[in-house]
Design a protein around this motif. Structure first.
Motif, PDB file in Angstrom:
ATOM      1  N   GLU A 148       0.814  -1.211   0.000  1.00  0.00           N
ATOM      2  CA  GLU A 148       0.000   0.000   0.000  1.00  0.00           C
ATOM      3  C   GLU A 148       0.848   1.262   0.000  1.00  0.00           C
ATOM      4  N   SER A 149       2.049   1.200   0.560  1.00  0.00           N
ATOM      5  CA  SER A 149       2.919   2.374   0.557  1.00  0.00           C
ATOM      6  C   SER A 149       3.659   2.540  -0.764  1.00  0.00           C
ATOM      7  N   GLY A 150       3.536   1.566  -1.662  1.00  0.00           N
ATOM      8  CA  GLY A 150       4.221   1.640  -2.946  1.00  0.00           C
ATOM      9  C   GLY A 150       5.667   1.194  -2.895  1.00  0.00           C
ATOM     10  N   ASN A 151       6.132   0.775  -1.735  1.00  0.00           N
ATOM     11  CA  ASN A 151       7.526   0.346  -1.581  1.00  0.00           C
ATOM     12  C   ASN A 151       7.624  -1.159  -1.785  1.00  0.00           C
ATOM     13  N   PHE A 152       7.406  -1.585  -3.037  1.00  0.00           N
ATOM     14  CA  PHE A 152       7.435  -3.006  -3.344  1.00  0.00           C
ATOM     15  C   PHE A 152       8.222  -3.216  -4.633  1.00  0.00           C
ATOM     16  N   SER A 153       8.612  -4.425  -4.852  1.00  0.00           N
ATOM     17  CA  SER A 153       9.307  -4.777  -6.089  1.00  0.00           C
ATOM     18  C   SER A 153       8.940  -6.211  -6.434  1.00  0.00           C
ATOM     19  N   ILE A 154       8.903  -6.496  -7.724  1.00  0.00           N
ATOM     20  CA  ILE A 154       8.609  -7.844  -8.181  1.00  0.00           C
ATOM     21  C   ILE A 154       9.812  -8.396  -8.930  1.00  0.00           C
ATOM     22  N   ASP A 155       9.997  -9.683  -8.832  1.00  0.00           N
ATOM     23  CA  ASP A 155      11.114 -10.358  -9.482  1.00  0.00           C
ATOM     24  C   ASP A 155      10.593 -11.011 -10.755  1.00  0.00           C
ATOM     25  N   ALA A 156      10.470 -10.214 -11.813  1.00  0.00           N
ATOM     26  CA  ALA A 156       9.897 -10.700 -13.067  1.00  0.00           C
ATOM     27  C   ALA A 156      10.977 -11.409 -13.884  1.00  0.00           C
ATOM     28  N   ILE A 157      10.891 -12.718 -13.942  1.00  0.00           N
ATOM     29  CA  ILE A 157      11.846 -13.522 -14.697  1.00  0.00           C
ATOM     30  C   ILE A 157      11.072 -14.458 -15.620  1.00  0.00           C
ATOM     31  N   LEU A 158      11.788 -15.044 -16.561  1.00  0.00           N
ATOM     32  CA  LEU A 158      11.163 -15.972 -17.498  1.00  0.00           C
ATOM     33  C   LEU A 158      11.080 -17.360 -16.854  1.00  0.00           C
ATOM     34  N   PHE A 159       9.878 -17.928 -16.829  1.00  0.00           N
ATOM     35  CA  PHE A 159       9.691 -19.235 -16.198  1.00  0.00           C
ATOM     36  C   PHE A 159       8.662 -20.023 -17.014  1.00  0.00           C
ATOM     37  N   PRO A 160       8.681 -21.339 -16.928  1.00  0.00           N
ATOM     38  CA  PRO A 160       7.710 -22.154 -17.660  1.00  0.00           C
ATOM     39  C   PRO A 160       6.328 -22.076 -17.019  1.00  0.00           C
ATOM     40  N   LEU A 161       5.321 -21.773 -17.813  1.00  0.00           N
ATOM     41  CA  LEU A 161       3.955 -21.660 -17.296  1.00  0.00           C
ATOM     42  C   LEU A 161       3.459 -22.972 -16.718  1.00  0.00           C
ATOM     43  N   GLY A 268      -9.493 -16.241  10.544  1.00  0.00           N
ATOM     44  CA  GLY A 268      -8.640 -15.469   9.662  1.00  0.00           C
ATOM     45  C   GLY A 268      -8.398 -14.063  10.185  1.00  0.00           C
ATOM     46  N   THR A 269      -7.644 -13.292   9.377  1.00  0.00           N
ATOM     47  CA  THR A 269      -7.263 -11.938   9.778  1.00  0.00           C
ATOM     48  C   THR A 269      -7.900 -10.869   8.910  1.00  0.00           C
ATOM     49  N   GLY A 270      -8.520 -11.243   7.809  1.00  0.00           N
ATOM     50  CA  GLY A 270      -9.067 -10.248   6.902  1.00  0.00           C
ATOM     51  C   GLY A 270      -8.022  -9.569   6.049  1.00  0.00           C
ATOM     52  N   LEU A 271      -6.849 -10.205   5.908  1.00  0.00           N
ATOM     53  CA  LEU A 271      -5.760  -9.619   5.128  1.00  0.00           C
ATOM     54  C   LEU A 271      -5.460 -10.396   3.845  1.00  0.00           C
ATOM     55  N   GLY A 272      -5.992 -11.617   3.722  1.00  0.00           N
ATOM     56  CA  GLY A 272      -5.644 -12.459   2.589  1.00  0.00           C
ATOM     57  C   GLY A 272      -6.067 -11.863   1.253  1.00  0.00           C
ATOM     58  N   LEU A 273      -7.340 -11.482   1.114  1.00  0.00           N
ATOM     59  CA  LEU A 273      -7.827 -10.936  -0.148  1.00  0.00           C
ATOM     60  C   LEU A 273      -7.219  -9.577  -0.485  1.00  0.00           C
ATOM     61  N   PRO A 274      -7.131  -8.621   0.463  1.00  0.00           N
ATOM     62  CA  PRO A 274      -6.463  -7.360   0.118  1.00  0.00           C
ATOM     63  C   PRO A 274      -5.025  -7.543  -0.324  1.00  0.00           C
ATOM     64  N   LEU A 275      -4.306  -8.458   0.323  1.00  0.00           N
ATOM     65  CA  LEU A 275      -2.927  -8.714  -0.068  1.00  0.00           C
ATOM     66  C   LEU A 275      -2.867  -9.356  -1.448  1.00  0.00           C
ATOM     67  N   THR A 276      -3.771 -10.286  -1.719  1.00  0.00           N
ATOM     68  CA  THR A 276      -3.830 -10.912  -3.036  1.00  0.00           C
ATOM     69  C   THR A 276      -4.156  -9.885  -4.114  1.00  0.00           C
ATOM     70  N   LYS A 277      -5.088  -8.992  -3.818  1.00  0.00           N
ATOM     71  CA  LYS A 277      -5.464  -7.938  -4.763  1.00  0.00           C
ATOM     72  C   LYS A 277      -4.274  -7.045  -5.073  1.00  0.00           C
ATOM     73  N   ALA A 278      -3.493  -6.701  -4.045  1.00  0.00           N
ATOM     74  CA  ALA A 278      -2.317  -5.854  -4.263  1.00  0.00           C
ATOM     75  C   ALA A 278      -1.271  -6.566  -5.117  1.00  0.00           C
ATOM     76  N   MET A 279      -1.058  -7.846  -4.867  1.00  0.00           N
ATOM     77  CA  MET A 279      -0.081  -8.599  -5.662  1.00  0.00           C
ATOM     78  C   MET A 279      -0.457  -8.634  -7.133  1.00  0.00           C
ATOM     79  N   ILE A 280      -1.747  -8.795  -7.402  1.00  0.00           N
ATOM     80  CA  ILE A 280      -2.212  -8.930  -8.787  1.00  0.00           C
ATOM     81  C   ILE A 280      -2.293  -7.580  -9.479  1.00  0.00           C
ATOM     82  N   GLU A 281      -2.945  -6.615  -8.834  1.00  0.00           N
ATOM     83  CA  GLU A 281      -3.218  -5.344  -9.494  1.00  0.00           C
ATOM     84  C   GLU A 281      -2.031  -4.394  -9.439  1.00  0.00           C
ATOM     85  N   MET A 282      -1.386  -4.258  -8.287  1.00  0.00           N
ATOM     86  CA  MET A 282      -0.269  -3.341  -8.179  1.00  0.00           C
ATOM     87  C   MET A 282       1.024  -3.985  -8.664  1.00  0.00           C
ATOM     88  N   GLY A 283       1.170  -5.270  -8.420  1.00  0.00           N
ATOM     89  CA  GLY A 283       2.407  -5.935  -8.802  1.00  0.00           C
ATOM     90  C   GLY A 283       2.488  -6.296 -10.266  1.00  0.00           C
TER      91      GLY A 283
END
Length: 325
Positions: A148-161, A268-283
């Motif tokens: 959420e703070s924008g301080n993230f990075s993804i490791d985009a590499i080539l991998f077999p689907l 649960g904690t109520g954090l799973g879906l928001p975190l998943t959404k951030a990984m998909i949409e922001m990442g």
């Protein structure tokens, strides 16, 4: 005079002048009267235009002032949100560090008790499980704050689907879900963060299985090729659980937004879906859609992630060049 007063004065002069009978004047006076009437009407029109222009200008200035004030309020609100996010992130990091410092020595002692003291084996194992849950919650809070703070990075590499889809399928089967679409996926290599995509998909599967009330859960996977260089990874998770209303769907996407029915224990904690959404949409600039036809009719979660793809290189031949004798 004001513009309005000027308009009324010119109109009054025109009315008085037109009161003189034109037939009582000679030809020169008639033309003078006609020209005067024309001049008065032109002046009246100009005065009206000036008045209207001033009024429109005043309204435009008022609208500009309102828009400027709204813009400043929005900027102030954004600055406040950014400051709150920064403080939240700092607080999460501090609390996580302090809590882990307290849990670590406890875990070491409890592991010793579990492994060497049969009297406390079960109790120590239970407390260690609770410590592991606390660590999981801390990790999710920190990850969400980072995204959420924008301080993230993804490791985009080539991998077999196929490797990604097979790992997701294995997790789904271990959870008791059925898997479809795996056989139709062609051998391709994609460029993305494989670990984050797997974590996002497994989060959706875990949620579906948790709230399905032992009813079947269906996971389908596909890769849609949009052109010869780009495609979309699609993972759909369908459960037949309790379902959600539109209001609950929106709440489920908010941090700590737990959906519970009457008499249901907190889970649960109520954090799973928001975190998943951030990984998909922001990442990965993808989308996560959560839909339900209503209570008691299950829920469908669909993640779509655009990626670049290449043909999967063929495995090197194992045949030897030496002649067989």
């Amino acid at each position: 005079f004001s513009h309005t007063e000027l308009l009324w004065r010119l109109t009054a002069i025109a009315c008085v002048r037109m009161a003189f009978p034109i037939w009582a004047c000679d030809a020169v006076d008639v033309w003078d009267i006609v020209l005067f009437h024309a001049a008065v009407h032109i002046l009246c029109m100009l005065a009206y235009v000036v008045v209207c222009s001033q009024r429109d200008l005043h309204e435009m200035r008022e609208e500009r002032d309102i828009l400027t004030e709204e813009r400043e309020n929005m900027i102030d609100e954004c600055n406040k949100q950014e400051a709150m996010a920064a403080r939240f992130k700092t607080a999460c990091a501090f609390l996580s560090h302090e809590i882990r410092n307290q849990l670590y020595p406890q875990s070491v002692v409890l592991e010793e008790m579990r492994d060497h003291d049969p009297r406390w084996k079960d109790e120590a194992a239970m407390i260690l499980g609770c410590n592991a849950t606390v660590n999981t919650i801390l990790n999710r809070v920190l990850d969400l704050a980072k995204w959420e703070s924008g301080n993230f990075s993804i490791d985009a590499i080539l991998f077999p689907l196929n490797r990604l889809f097979k790992s997701i399928a294995a997790y789904a089967k271990a959870k008791g879900a059925t898997v479809g679409g795996l056989a139709s996926i062609k051998p391709r290599h994609a460029r993305a963060d494989e670990h984050l995509l797997k974590q996002a998909a497994t989060n959706l599967i875990s949620n579906a299985c948790k709230f399905s009330n032992d009813l079947p859960v269906r996971v389908t996977m596909a890769f849609e090729e949009t052109n010869d260089r780009e495609g979309v990874i699609v993972v759909t998770v369908i459960d037949q659980g309790r379902g959600m209303t539109p209001e609950q769907l929106s709440k489920a996407m908010m941090p700590f937004g737990q959906i519970r029915t009457a008499g249901e224990a907190r889970s649960g904690t109520g954090l799973g879906l928001p975190l998943t959404k951030a990984m998909i949409e922001m990442g990965h600039k993808g989308t996560l859609n959560l839909t339900s036809e209503g209570l008691g009719k299950g829920t469908m979660a669909t993640m779509r992630v655009p990626v670049e793809w290449e043909d999967q290189p063929e495995a090197p031949s194992q045949e030897s060049d030496d002649p067989l004798w």
